[in-house]
Design an enzyme around this catalytic site. Structure first.
Site, PDB file in Angstrom:
ATOM      1  N   TYR A  32       6.838-105.945  79.069  1.00  0.00           N
ATOM      2  CA  TYR A  32       6.340-104.595  78.798  1.00  0.00           C
ATOM      3  C   TYR A  32       5.931-104.362  77.349  1.00  0.00           C
ATOM      4  CZ  TYR A  32       8.271-103.763  83.433  1.00  0.00           C
ATOM      5  OH  TYR A  32       8.521-103.828  84.773  1.00  0.00           O
ATOM      6  N   HIS A  47      -0.040 -98.947  85.076  1.00  0.00           N
ATOM      7  CA  HIS A  47       1.073 -99.879  84.887  1.00  0.00           C
ATOM      8  C   HIS A  47       0.835-100.675  83.622  1.00  0.00           C
ATOM      9  CE1 HIS A  47       2.522 -99.009  88.921  1.00  0.00           C
ATOM     10  NE2 HIS A  47       1.252 -99.063  89.302  1.00  0.00           N
ATOM     11  N   ARG A  76       3.216-110.466  89.614  1.00  0.00           N
ATOM     12  CA  ARG A  76       4.681-110.536  89.527  1.00  0.00           C
ATOM     13  C   ARG A  76       5.300-110.723  90.925  1.00  0.00           C
ATOM     14  NH1 ARG A  76       6.652-105.684  86.030  1.00  0.00           N
ATOM     15  NH2 ARG A  76       8.541-106.971  85.996  1.00  0.00           N
TER      16      ARG A  76
END
Ligand code: DQA
Length: 153
Positions: free
Chosen positions: A30, A109, A116
């Site tokens: 992230y 996102h 993923r």
């Protein structure tokens, strides 16, 4: 294309569970920027055009309430539903209220869920969203904001 109102004062940027931990949460996935960093980036992008009302909750009911608020106040929404993306039909129904009201709702996102685990490949939100932007880190939000601001010019 959405039939957004001609002017806007505020863009809601709503973030679901665990996104309050941005910066320290799985930085390899992230990034190292925090939610406050994101707020700063979006406020700079929107300077002179709109106010950014960025919120985060771990609570599904609270997130749904914020979508109802968007409908009532006629506010465009940038939504990172986080893990709710993959299974919350209640959130999907609330998101549909926004787009059925003619307001833009951009699903965003930070990561690319399709690259993923398999459970992340399904979004129950996308079919009722105006559009989806994923995998670009803060860029996902910035592009969504550019779209929202553009549609109000
Ligand atoms: C996420 C992707 C989701 O699968 C995950 O549950 C999140 C964050 C993203 O921004 O990449 O919490 O929405």
């Amino acid at each position: 294309m959405s039939s957004a109102p001609a002017t806007t004062a505020t863009v809601l940027v709503l973030n679901g569970p665990n996104l309050g931990r941005l910066g320290s949460r799985e930085p390899d996935v992230y990034g190292t920027g925090s939610l406050e960093d994101l707020r700063g980036v979006l406020e700079a992008d929107a300077a002179g055009l709109a106010a950014i009302d960025l919120r985060q909750t771990n609570d599904e009911a609270e997130l749904i309430g914020w979508l109802h608020e968007a409908v009532d106040a006629e506010l465009p929404v940038i939504l990172n539903p986080a893990a709710f993306t993959h299974y919350s039909y209640a959130l999907r129904d609330a998101a549909a209220l926004v787009t059925k009201a003619g307001l833009p709702l951009l699903e965003v996102h930070l990561s690319n869920p399709h690259a993923r685990e398999e459970f992340r490949h399904t979004s129950v939100i996308s079919a009722v969203a105006t559009g989806v932007i994923a995998g670009l880190g803060f860029g996902s939000y910035r592009l969504a904001l550019a779209h929202v601001l553009g549609s109000y010019r």
